[in-house]
Design a protein around this motif. Sequence first.
Motif, PDB file in Angstrom:
ATOM      1  N   ARG A 180       0.836  -1.209   0.000  1.00 46.61           N
ATOM      2  CA  ARG A 180       0.000   0.000   0.000  1.00 46.61           C
ATOM      3  C   ARG A 180       0.866   1.252   0.000  1.00 46.61           C
ATOM      4  O   ARG A 180       0.574   2.232  -0.691  1.00 46.61           O
ATOM      5  CB  ARG A 180      -0.894   0.017   1.242  1.00 46.61           C
ATOM      6  CG  ARG A 180      -2.179  -0.778   1.146  1.00 46.61           C
ATOM      7  CD  ARG A 180      -3.046  -0.506   2.372  1.00 46.61           C
ATOM      8  NE  ARG A 180      -3.242   0.914   2.580  1.00 46.61           N
ATOM      9  CZ  ARG A 180      -3.163   1.524   3.764  1.00 46.61           C
ATOM     10  NH1 ARG A 180      -2.863   0.829   4.854  1.00 46.61           N
ATOM     11  NH2 ARG A 180      -3.357   2.822   3.859  1.00 46.61           N
ATOM     12  N   LEU A 181       1.916   1.205   0.774  1.00 49.08           N
ATOM     13  CA  LEU A 181       2.832   2.337   0.850  1.00 49.08           C
ATOM     14  C   LEU A 181       3.419   2.639  -0.515  1.00 49.08           C
ATOM     15  O   LEU A 181       3.506   3.796  -0.940  1.00 49.08           O
ATOM     16  CB  LEU A 181       3.936   2.027   1.860  1.00 49.08           C
ATOM     17  CG  LEU A 181       4.988   3.098   2.120  1.00 49.08           C
ATOM     18  CD1 LEU A 181       4.348   4.350   2.672  1.00 49.08           C
ATOM     19  CD2 LEU A 181       6.025   2.569   3.107  1.00 49.08           C
ATOM     20  N   GLN A 182       3.821   1.594  -1.217  1.00 46.25           N
ATOM     21  CA  GLN A 182       4.367   1.782  -2.556  1.00 46.25           C
ATOM     22  C   GLN A 182       3.310   2.345  -3.507  1.00 46.25           C
ATOM     23  O   GLN A 182       3.565   3.284  -4.252  1.00 46.25           O
ATOM     24  CB  GLN A 182       4.890   0.461  -3.102  1.00 46.25           C
ATOM     25  CG  GLN A 182       5.445   0.576  -4.529  1.00 46.25           C
ATOM     26  CD  GLN A 182       5.877  -0.767  -5.082  1.00 46.25           C
ATOM     27  OE1 GLN A 182       5.629  -1.817  -4.485  1.00 46.25           O
ATOM     28  NE2 GLN A 182       6.524  -0.736  -6.234  1.00 46.25           N
ATOM     29  N   ASP A 183       2.107   1.778  -3.467  1.00 43.10           N
ATOM     30  CA  ASP A 183       1.054   2.188  -4.394  1.00 43.10           C
ATOM     31  C   ASP A 183       0.575   3.621  -4.138  1.00 43.10           C
ATOM     32  O   ASP A 183       0.290   4.370  -5.072  1.00 43.10           O
ATOM     33  CB  ASP A 183      -0.140   1.236  -4.289  1.00 43.10           C
ATOM     34  CG  ASP A 183       0.182  -0.159  -4.800  1.00 43.10           C
ATOM     35  OD1 ASP A 183       1.175  -0.293  -5.540  1.00 43.10           O
ATOM     36  OD2 ASP A 183      -0.531  -1.107  -4.437  1.00 43.10           O
ATOM     37  N   GLU A 184       0.493   4.005  -2.853  1.00 46.48           N
ATOM     38  CA  GLU A 184      -0.143   5.270  -2.505  1.00 46.48           C
ATOM     39  C   GLU A 184       0.821   6.425  -2.269  1.00 46.48           C
ATOM     40  O   GLU A 184       0.407   7.588  -2.292  1.00 46.48           O
ATOM     41  CB  GLU A 184      -1.004   5.080  -1.245  1.00 46.48           C
ATOM     42  CG  GLU A 184      -2.125   4.074  -1.417  1.00 46.48           C
ATOM     43  CD  GLU A 184      -2.920   3.854  -0.146  1.00 46.48           C
ATOM     44  OE1 GLU A 184      -2.890   4.756   0.730  1.00 46.48           O
ATOM     45  OE2 GLU A 184      -3.564   2.795  -0.014  1.00 46.48           O
TER      46      GLU A 184
END
Length: 344
Positions: free
Chosen positions: A90-94
Amino acid sequence: MDVSYLLARWHFVPEKLTAFGFHADHGVWTYAAPLGDLGVELHVTLTENTLTLHVYDPDMGENYLPFEMPNDTGAFAAAVREAAEAVVRRLQDECTVQADGTARIVAYARAQYGTETEQPWEKYPGFCTLKTPENKWYGLVMPVPAKVLGLAGTDTVTVLNVKAAPEKVVALPDGRHYFPAYHMNKKHWLSILIDSDLPDAAWQELLQESYSLAGGKDWRGTAWIIPANPKYYDFRKGLEENPCITWKQTGTVRKGETVYLYSAAPDSAILYKCRAIAVDLAPESGLKAKRMMTIAKVEAYPDDLLTLERLKPYGFHAVRSGRRLTADIVAHIEGLVTAYKNEH
Protein backbone atom coordinates in the motif's frame (compact mmCIF):
# COMPACT_ATOMS: atom_id res chain seq x y z
CA MET A 1 14.09 -4.97 9.39
CA ASP A 2 16.17 -2.86 7.00
CA VAL A 3 14.57 -2.63 3.54
CA SER A 4 16.52 0.42 2.37
CA TYR A 5 17.27 -1.31 -0.94
CA LEU A 6 13.69 -0.48 -1.96
CA LEU A 7 14.66 3.19 -2.17
CA ALA A 8 16.56 2.41 -5.35
CA ARG A 9 13.23 2.27 -7.19
CA TRP A 10 10.82 4.29 -5.08
CA HIS A 11 10.61 8.04 -4.77
CA PHE A 12 8.43 9.03 -1.83
CA VAL A 13 6.15 12.05 -2.18
CA PRO A 14 5.92 14.05 1.09
CA GLU A 15 2.28 15.04 0.61
CA LYS A 16 1.33 11.42 0.01
CA LEU A 17 3.25 10.26 3.08
CA THR A 18 1.30 12.75 5.21
CA ALA A 19 -1.99 11.54 3.76
CA PHE A 20 -0.97 7.95 4.51
CA GLY A 21 -0.43 8.81 8.18
CA PHE A 22 3.28 9.53 8.43
CA HIS A 23 4.70 12.25 10.67
CA ALA A 24 7.87 14.20 9.82
CA ASP A 25 10.49 15.41 12.26
CA HIS A 26 13.75 16.92 10.99
CA GLY A 27 13.81 14.80 7.85
CA VAL A 28 12.73 11.58 9.56
CA TRP A 29 9.30 10.20 8.65
CA THR A 30 7.61 7.77 11.03
CA TYR A 31 4.42 5.73 10.82
CA ALA A 32 2.80 3.40 13.35
CA ALA A 33 -0.46 1.47 13.10
CA PRO A 34 -1.98 -1.80 14.32
CA LEU A 35 -1.56 -4.81 12.03
CA GLY A 36 -5.17 -5.86 11.66
CA ASP A 37 -6.43 -7.77 14.70
CA LEU A 38 -3.07 -9.46 15.39
CA GLY A 39 -2.43 -7.40 18.51
CA VAL A 40 0.87 -5.93 17.26
CA GLU A 41 1.84 -2.69 15.55
CA LEU A 42 3.90 -1.97 12.46
CA HIS A 43 6.42 0.85 12.92
CA VAL A 44 8.00 2.34 9.79
CA THR A 45 10.90 4.80 9.76
CA LEU A 46 11.91 6.57 6.55
CA THR A 47 14.87 8.89 6.03
CA GLU A 48 16.65 10.09 2.92
CA ASN A 49 18.75 6.93 2.86
CA THR A 50 16.96 4.33 4.97
CA LEU A 51 13.65 2.50 5.20
CA THR A 52 13.17 0.24 8.22
CA LEU A 53 10.26 -1.82 9.53
CA HIS A 54 9.69 -3.09 13.05
CA VAL A 55 6.76 -4.90 14.58
CA TYR A 56 6.04 -3.81 18.15
CA ASP A 57 4.21 -5.92 20.70
CA PRO A 58 2.48 -3.48 23.11
CA ASP A 59 1.60 -6.26 25.57
CA MET A 60 5.25 -7.26 25.92
CA GLY A 61 6.54 -3.70 25.60
CA GLU A 62 9.19 -4.68 23.03
CA ASN A 63 9.71 -5.45 19.35
CA TYR A 64 8.37 -8.74 18.04
CA LEU A 65 11.70 -10.29 16.97
CA PRO A 66 10.36 -13.31 14.98
CA PHE A 67 9.16 -10.80 12.35
CA GLU A 68 12.80 -10.19 11.42
CA MET A 69 13.74 -13.87 11.35
CA PRO A 70 12.97 -15.42 7.93
CA ASN A 71 13.61 -18.93 9.29
CA ASP A 72 10.78 -18.59 11.81
CA THR A 73 7.98 -20.47 10.06
CA GLY A 74 5.41 -20.25 12.82
CA ALA A 75 1.84 -19.48 11.80
CA PHE A 76 1.64 -16.26 13.78
CA ALA A 77 4.99 -14.95 12.52
CA ALA A 78 3.89 -15.74 8.96
CA ALA A 79 0.61 -13.87 9.49
CA VAL A 80 2.50 -10.85 10.85
CA ARG A 81 4.86 -10.81 7.86
CA GLU A 82 1.96 -11.12 5.41
CA ALA A 83 0.11 -8.22 7.06
CA ALA A 84 3.27 -6.08 7.10
CA GLU A 85 3.98 -6.83 3.44
CA ALA A 86 0.44 -5.74 2.59
CA VAL A 87 1.08 -2.37 4.26
CA VAL A 88 4.36 -2.01 2.38
CA ARG A 89 2.56 -2.68 -0.91
CA ARG A 90 0.00 0.00 0.00
CA LEU A 91 2.83 2.34 0.85
CA GLN A 92 4.37 1.78 -2.56
CA ASP A 93 1.05 2.19 -4.39
CA GLU A 94 -0.14 5.27 -2.50
CA CYS A 95 3.03 7.21 -1.61
CA THR A 96 5.62 6.68 -4.33
CA VAL A 97 6.38 7.41 -7.93
CA GLN A 98 8.83 5.53 -10.11
CA ALA A 99 12.27 7.06 -9.75
CA ASP A 100 14.01 7.99 -12.99
CA GLY A 101 17.20 6.23 -14.05
CA THR A 102 19.63 8.60 -12.37
CA ALA A 103 17.62 8.68 -9.13
CA ARG A 104 17.50 4.87 -9.01
CA ILE A 105 21.25 4.54 -9.47
CA VAL A 106 22.04 7.25 -6.92
CA ALA A 107 19.67 5.73 -4.34
CA TYR A 108 21.05 2.23 -4.90
CA ALA A 109 24.70 3.35 -4.63
CA ARG A 110 23.92 5.22 -1.42
CA ALA A 111 22.07 2.31 0.17
CA GLN A 112 24.44 -0.41 -1.04
CA TYR A 113 27.83 1.27 -0.75
CA GLY A 114 27.28 4.40 1.32
CA THR A 115 28.20 6.52 -1.71
CA GLU A 116 27.39 10.21 -1.82
CA THR A 117 27.52 11.22 -5.48
CA GLU A 118 29.37 14.25 -6.75
CA GLN A 119 28.62 16.59 -9.67
CA PRO A 120 32.15 17.82 -10.46
CA TRP A 121 31.46 19.59 -13.77
CA GLU A 122 29.54 22.84 -13.75
CA LYS A 123 28.98 22.54 -17.49
CA TYR A 124 27.34 19.10 -17.02
CA PRO A 125 25.23 19.31 -13.84
CA GLY A 126 23.49 16.01 -14.59
CA PHE A 127 26.74 14.02 -14.56
CA CYS A 128 27.26 12.14 -11.25
CA THR A 129 30.43 10.36 -10.23
CA LEU A 130 30.39 7.29 -7.98
CA LYS A 131 33.51 6.82 -5.87
CA THR A 132 34.68 4.22 -3.38
CA PRO A 133 35.64 5.34 0.16
CA GLU A 134 39.21 5.29 -1.18
CA ASN A 135 38.18 7.96 -3.73
CA LYS A 136 38.38 5.65 -6.76
CA TRP A 137 35.77 5.89 -9.49
CA TYR A 138 33.52 2.90 -9.91
CA GLY A 139 30.72 4.57 -11.85
CA LEU A 140 29.64 7.60 -13.83
CA VAL A 141 26.00 8.47 -14.48
CA MET A 142 25.34 10.63 -17.54
CA PRO A 143 22.28 11.97 -19.33
CA VAL A 144 23.35 11.98 -22.97
CA PRO A 145 21.71 12.34 -26.41
CA ALA A 146 20.63 8.94 -27.74
CA LYS A 147 22.54 9.58 -30.96
CA VAL A 148 25.96 9.43 -29.21
CA LEU A 149 25.25 5.73 -28.63
CA GLY A 150 24.25 5.27 -32.26
CA LEU A 151 20.55 5.14 -31.39
CA ALA A 152 17.81 6.77 -33.42
CA GLY A 153 15.88 9.74 -32.10
CA THR A 154 16.64 12.99 -30.32
CA ASP A 155 15.78 11.89 -26.78
CA THR A 156 18.15 12.19 -23.84
CA VAL A 157 18.88 8.85 -22.20
CA THR A 158 20.53 7.82 -18.94
CA VAL A 159 23.84 5.98 -19.22
CA LEU A 160 25.82 4.31 -16.44
CA ASN A 161 29.53 3.73 -17.07
CA VAL A 162 31.09 0.91 -15.07
CA LYS A 163 34.42 -0.89 -14.90
CA ALA A 164 34.22 -4.44 -16.17
CA ALA A 165 36.40 -7.46 -16.81
CA PRO A 166 38.06 -7.31 -20.26
CA GLU A 167 36.05 -10.25 -21.57
CA LYS A 168 32.78 -8.52 -20.63
CA VAL A 169 33.87 -5.25 -22.21
CA VAL A 170 34.26 -7.20 -25.48
CA ALA A 171 31.31 -9.58 -25.20
CA LEU A 172 28.47 -7.51 -23.73
CA PRO A 173 27.97 -4.58 -26.17
CA ASP A 174 24.82 -5.36 -28.15
CA GLY A 175 23.69 -1.92 -29.38
CA ARG A 176 20.59 -2.18 -27.20
CA HIS A 177 21.49 -2.43 -23.51
CA TYR A 178 25.27 -2.34 -23.49
CA PHE A 179 27.67 -0.14 -25.46
CA PRO A 180 31.39 0.62 -25.71
CA ALA A 181 32.18 3.12 -22.97
CA TYR A 182 31.11 6.63 -23.87
CA HIS A 183 33.74 9.24 -22.96
CA MET A 184 35.91 6.73 -21.07
CA ASN A 185 38.58 4.08 -21.66
CA LYS A 186 36.91 1.47 -23.85
CA LYS A 187 39.33 -1.27 -22.75
CA HIS A 188 38.20 -1.23 -19.14
CA TRP A 189 34.82 0.50 -19.06
CA LEU A 190 31.37 -0.25 -20.39
CA SER A 191 28.27 1.92 -20.94
CA ILE A 192 24.86 0.62 -19.81
CA LEU A 193 21.62 2.14 -21.12
CA ILE A 194 19.35 2.51 -18.09
CA ASP A 195 16.35 3.85 -20.03
CA SER A 196 15.51 0.48 -21.56
CA ASP A 197 13.84 -2.80 -20.67
CA LEU A 198 17.01 -3.94 -18.91
CA PRO A 199 16.15 -5.19 -15.38
CA ASP A 200 17.72 -3.16 -12.59
CA ALA A 201 19.30 -6.34 -11.25
CA ALA A 202 21.49 -6.52 -14.39
CA TRP A 203 23.14 -3.12 -13.97
CA GLN A 204 23.31 -3.60 -10.21
CA GLU A 205 25.36 -6.77 -10.69
CA LEU A 206 27.77 -4.96 -13.01
CA LEU A 207 27.99 -2.02 -10.60
CA GLN A 208 28.95 -4.46 -7.83
CA GLU A 209 31.70 -5.86 -10.05
CA SER A 210 32.87 -2.33 -10.85
CA TYR A 211 32.96 -1.44 -7.16
CA SER A 212 35.14 -4.47 -6.47
CA LEU A 213 37.45 -3.81 -9.43
CA ALA A 214 37.94 -0.26 -8.14
CA GLY A 215 39.06 -1.68 -4.79
CA GLY A 216 35.94 -0.71 -2.87
CA LYS A 217 35.50 -2.32 0.52
CA ASP A 218 32.22 -3.45 2.05
CA TRP A 219 31.25 -0.27 3.87
CA ARG A 220 28.43 -2.10 5.64
CA GLY A 221 31.06 -4.06 7.54
CA THR A 222 32.36 -0.81 8.98
CA ALA A 223 31.05 -0.15 12.45
CA TRP A 224 31.82 1.77 15.62
CA ILE A 225 31.27 1.23 19.31
CA ILE A 226 30.56 4.42 21.25
CA PRO A 227 30.17 4.70 25.03
CA ALA A 228 27.12 6.33 26.60
CA ASN A 229 26.79 7.20 30.25
CA PRO A 230 23.20 6.90 31.56
CA LYS A 231 24.15 9.15 34.49
CA TYR A 232 24.47 12.12 32.16
CA TYR A 233 21.84 11.37 29.49
CA ASP A 234 18.88 9.00 29.42
CA PHE A 235 19.57 7.70 25.93
CA ARG A 236 17.16 4.79 26.40
CA LYS A 237 14.29 7.22 26.79
CA GLY A 238 15.64 9.31 23.92
CA LEU A 239 15.74 6.37 21.50
CA GLU A 240 12.43 4.92 22.60
CA GLU A 241 10.61 8.22 22.20
CA ASN A 242 12.37 9.31 18.99
CA PRO A 243 13.54 7.38 15.92
CA CYS A 244 16.84 9.27 15.99
CA ILE A 245 18.94 11.42 18.31
CA THR A 246 21.88 13.79 17.94
CA TRP A 247 25.16 12.57 19.40
CA LYS A 248 28.76 13.71 19.74
CA GLN A 249 30.58 12.47 16.67
CA THR A 250 33.48 10.11 17.15
CA GLY A 251 36.44 10.01 14.78
CA THR A 252 35.65 9.66 11.10
CA VAL A 253 32.18 8.15 11.33
CA ARG A 254 30.64 8.25 7.88
CA LYS A 255 27.05 8.58 6.86
CA GLY A 256 25.47 5.13 6.68
CA GLU A 257 27.88 3.42 9.07
CA THR A 258 26.75 1.30 11.99
CA VAL A 259 27.07 2.70 15.51
CA TYR A 260 26.74 0.37 18.52
CA LEU A 261 25.85 2.29 21.69
CA TYR A 262 27.58 0.87 24.74
CA SER A 263 26.05 1.75 28.09
CA ALA A 264 28.52 2.29 30.91
CA ALA A 265 28.18 0.70 34.37
CA PRO A 266 26.00 -0.61 35.82
CA ASP A 267 24.84 -1.93 32.40
CA SER A 268 28.30 -2.49 30.86
CA ALA A 269 26.77 -3.73 27.61
CA ILE A 270 25.87 -2.75 24.07
CA LEU A 271 22.19 -1.84 24.20
CA TYR A 272 21.47 -0.37 20.76
CA LYS A 273 22.47 -0.74 17.16
CA CYS A 274 22.10 2.53 15.27
CA ARG A 275 22.96 3.95 11.89
CA ALA A 276 24.58 7.34 11.29
CA ILE A 277 22.18 9.24 9.01
CA ALA A 278 23.88 12.65 9.20
CA VAL A 279 27.46 13.51 10.13
CA ASP A 280 29.76 16.51 10.56
CA LEU A 281 27.00 18.65 12.07
CA ALA A 282 27.83 21.86 13.91
CA PRO A 283 27.45 21.46 17.69
CA GLU A 284 24.69 23.26 19.51
CA SER A 285 25.69 26.29 21.54
CA GLY A 286 27.30 25.36 24.83
CA LEU A 287 28.24 21.79 23.88
CA LYS A 288 31.90 20.83 24.17
CA ALA A 289 32.11 18.98 20.88
CA LYS A 290 33.75 19.71 17.56
CA ARG A 291 31.19 17.82 15.51
CA MET A 292 27.83 16.15 16.01
CA MET A 293 26.01 13.38 14.18
CA THR A 294 22.45 12.10 13.99
CA ILE A 295 21.96 8.40 14.65
CA ALA A 296 18.82 6.38 13.99
CA LYS A 297 17.90 3.31 16.02
CA VAL A 298 18.04 0.05 14.09
CA GLU A 299 17.34 -2.33 16.96
CA ALA A 300 17.57 -2.63 20.75
CA TYR A 301 19.23 -5.49 22.62
CA PRO A 302 18.49 -7.12 26.00
CA ASP A 303 20.71 -5.84 28.80
CA ASP A 304 22.38 -9.22 29.30
CA LEU A 305 23.11 -10.05 25.65
CA LEU A 306 26.13 -8.00 24.48
CA THR A 307 27.84 -7.61 27.81
CA LEU A 308 31.43 -6.53 28.35
CA GLU A 309 32.22 -10.05 29.51
CA ARG A 310 31.15 -11.42 26.12
CA LEU A 311 33.26 -8.84 24.32
CA LYS A 312 36.45 -9.49 26.33
CA PRO A 313 37.70 -12.29 24.02
CA TYR A 314 38.06 -9.57 21.38
CA GLY A 315 40.15 -7.24 23.51
CA PHE A 316 37.45 -5.26 25.28
CA HIS A 317 38.32 -4.63 28.91
CA ALA A 318 36.64 -1.21 29.01
CA VAL A 319 34.89 1.10 26.56
CA ARG A 320 35.98 4.59 27.49
CA SER A 321 35.99 6.17 24.02
CA GLY A 322 34.63 5.50 20.56
CA ARG A 323 36.53 3.05 18.41
CA ARG A 324 36.20 1.46 14.99
CA LEU A 325 35.37 -2.24 15.03
CA THR A 326 37.07 -4.85 12.90
CA ALA A 327 35.05 -7.24 10.76
CA ASP A 328 35.64 -10.17 13.13
CA ILE A 329 34.30 -8.23 16.12
CA VAL A 330 31.19 -7.21 14.17
CA ALA A 331 30.72 -10.84 13.11
CA HIS A 332 30.99 -11.89 16.77
CA ILE A 333 28.40 -9.31 17.85
CA GLU A 334 25.98 -10.18 15.06
CA GLY A 335 26.50 -13.89 15.75
CA LEU A 336 25.42 -13.41 19.36
CA VAL A 337 22.37 -11.46 18.20
CA THR A 338 21.41 -14.11 15.64
CA ALA A 339 21.80 -16.90 18.20
CA TYR A 340 19.59 -15.00 20.63
CA LYS A 341 16.90 -14.48 17.99
CA ASN A 342 16.97 -18.16 17.02
CA GLU A 343 16.53 -19.19 20.66
CA HIS A 344 13.66 -16.78 21.25
